[in-house]
Motif scaffolding. Sequence first.
Motif, PDB file in Angstrom:
ATOM      1  N   ILE A   1       0.843  -1.197   0.000  1.00 33.86           N
ATOM      2  CA  ILE A   1       0.000   0.000   0.000  1.00 33.86           C
ATOM      3  C   ILE A   1       0.878   1.246   0.000  1.00 33.86           C
ATOM      4  CG2 ILE A   1      -1.661   1.331   1.361  1.00 33.86           C
ATOM      5  CD1 ILE A   1      -2.855  -1.320   2.296  1.00 33.86           C
ATOM      6  N   LEU A   2       0.566   2.174  -0.914  1.00 40.60           N
ATOM      7  CA  LEU A   2       1.260   3.455  -1.028  1.00 40.60           C
ATOM      8  C   LEU A   2       0.286   4.584  -0.722  1.00 40.60           C
ATOM      9  CD1 LEU A   2       3.102   3.047  -4.460  1.00 40.60           C
ATOM     10  CD2 LEU A   2       3.917   2.401  -2.200  1.00 40.60           C
ATOM     11  N   LEU A   3       0.789   5.657  -0.113  1.00 43.83           N
ATOM     12  CA  LEU A   3      -0.010   6.844   0.143  1.00 43.83           C
ATOM     13  C   LEU A   3       0.435   7.928  -0.823  1.00 43.83           C
ATOM     14  CD1 LEU A   3       0.167   6.772   4.057  1.00 43.83           C
ATOM     15  CD2 LEU A   3      -1.561   5.759   2.562  1.00 43.83           C
ATOM     16  N   ASP A   4      -0.452   8.308  -1.741  1.00 47.97           N
ATOM     17  CA  ASP A   4      -0.102   9.265  -2.791  1.00 47.97           C
ATOM     18  C   ASP A   4      -0.546  10.687  -2.447  1.00 47.97           C
ATOM     19  OD1 ASP A   4       1.055   7.368  -4.419  1.00 47.97           O
ATOM     20  OD2 ASP A   4      -0.796   6.910  -5.474  1.00 47.97           O
TER      21      ASP A   4
ATOM     22  N   HIS B   1      -2.623   2.022  -4.513  1.00 49.61           N
ATOM     23  CA  HIS B   1      -2.518   3.456  -4.260  1.00 49.61           C
ATOM     24  C   HIS B   1      -3.710   3.980  -3.458  1.00 49.61           C
ATOM     25  CE1 HIS B   1       0.875   4.068  -7.091  1.00 49.61           C
ATOM     26  NE2 HIS B   1       0.333   3.047  -7.727  1.00 49.61           N
ATOM     27  N   ILE B   2      -3.411   4.709  -2.380  1.00 46.91           N
ATOM     28  CA  ILE B   2      -4.417   5.385  -1.573  1.00 46.91           C
ATOM     29  C   ILE B   2      -4.093   6.879  -1.594  1.00 46.91           C
ATOM     30  CG2 ILE B   2      -5.445   5.647   0.723  1.00 46.91           C
ATOM     31  CD1 ILE B   2      -6.022   2.946  -0.492  1.00 46.91           C
ATOM     32  N   ALA B   3      -5.031   7.695  -2.035  1.00 47.91           N
ATOM     33  CA  ALA B   3      -4.796   9.137  -2.125  1.00 47.91           C
ATOM     34  C   ALA B   3      -4.933   9.789  -0.752  1.00 47.91           C
ATOM     35  CB  ALA B   3      -5.775   9.763  -3.108  1.00 47.91           C
ATOM     36  N   LEU B   4      -3.984  10.658  -0.412  1.00 47.65           N
ATOM     37  CA  LEU B   4      -4.116  11.477   0.785  1.00 47.65           C
ATOM     38  C   LEU B   4      -5.245  12.480   0.587  1.00 47.65           C
ATOM     39  CD1 LEU B   4      -0.328  12.145   1.493  1.00 47.65           C
ATOM     40  CD2 LEU B   4      -1.815  10.501   2.638  1.00 47.65           C
TER      41      LEU B   4
ATOM     42  N   LEU C   1       2.997  -5.115   2.926  1.00 50.85           N
ATOM     43  CA  LEU C   1       3.782  -3.944   3.294  1.00 50.85           C
ATOM     44  C   LEU C   1       2.957  -2.669   3.132  1.00 50.85           C
ATOM     45  CD1 LEU C   1       6.795  -2.937   3.912  1.00 50.85           C
ATOM     46  CD2 LEU C   1       7.021  -2.703   1.433  1.00 50.85           C
ATOM     47  N   ILE C   2       3.146  -1.711   4.058  1.00 52.21           N
ATOM     48  CA  ILE C   2       2.626  -0.350   3.914  1.00 52.21           C
ATOM     49  C   ILE C   2       3.815   0.598   3.877  1.00 52.21           C
ATOM     50  CG2 ILE C   2       1.241   1.493   4.917  1.00 52.21           C
ATOM     51  CD1 ILE C   2      -0.488  -0.544   6.266  1.00 52.21           C
ATOM     52  N   LEU C   3       3.863   1.468   2.858  1.00 52.90           N
ATOM     53  CA  LEU C   3       4.912   2.478   2.757  1.00 52.90           C
ATOM     54  C   LEU C   3       4.358   3.823   3.201  1.00 52.90           C
ATOM     55  CD1 LEU C   3       5.798   0.272   0.539  1.00 52.90           C
ATOM     56  CD2 LEU C   3       7.181   2.128  -0.390  1.00 52.90           C
ATOM     57  N   ILE C   4       5.104   4.500   4.065  1.00 56.11           N
ATOM     58  CA  ILE C   4       4.734   5.853   4.472  1.00 56.11           C
ATOM     59  C   ILE C   4       5.915   6.780   4.245  1.00 56.11           C
ATOM     60  CG2 ILE C   4       3.077   5.011   6.179  1.00 56.11           C
ATOM     61  CD1 ILE C   4       5.156   5.849   8.343  1.00 56.11           C
TER      62      ILE C   4
END
Length: 249
Positions: free
Chosen positions: A114-117, A136-139, A161-164
């Motif tokens: 998971i990515l936070l865009d 992709h998860i939008a901020l 995995l979660i990337l921050i």
Amino acid sequence: MPIQSKLPAVGTTIFSVMSALAAEHGAINLSQGFPDYPCDPALLEALAAAAHAGHNQYAPMAGLPALRAVIAAKLQLQHGIAVDADSEITVTAGATQALFTAIACVLQAGDEAILLDPSYDSYAPSILAQGAKPVHIALMAPDFKVDWEQVEHAVTPRTRLILINNPNNPATSVFSAADLDALAAIAERHDLLVLADEVYEHLIYDGATHQSVLTHPALRARSFAVYSFGKTFHATGWKIGYCESPRLP
């Protein structure tokens, strides 16, 4: 024999494109994180002294023991945590190498991350190169906060995995203590690893305090935390970064 790219949809990085345009048009370049002012003279003198003293050869794979010891002392001073310099710190050729290495270590073909865009443009290609899938998860605008409920809904049995990125580049938003609690709850509930890109840790303003995964016991136990001397000392061409990670489950 033609070469078949592993990443056929990934073109030239946006940093290269925008920096070339800025140079072509004589524009102020806000697209890439390199400064337009000189390094501290004391830093340059220390570099020259080290070179003249003969420190120019291969280092151990994890980094020079003396450097790792100093990094451990820095983390102790900054966060009040005890770090094993021999087993928990790895020095890398810049933070991007640390990020790629962590991703390559934990993701297998078919996994999801998971990515936070918006997010640093190396994250998704690094995931794809492992045969894994970036999710992709939008901020949330205008403050670019994380919708943790949306993050949890994105978790599947394949999520590993979660990337921050905290502070976030380019959105500039920062995590609160409540954000770390929410992240820890999701990671523990689904047994996920966390990759925390904290290279802008010292660029915190308005009296705020950097909330690092290293200060949260539940997160530290399952996180890679990545840092960059290049960003901290505005010497980005030196490409020195490091990763702190305990023995992960």
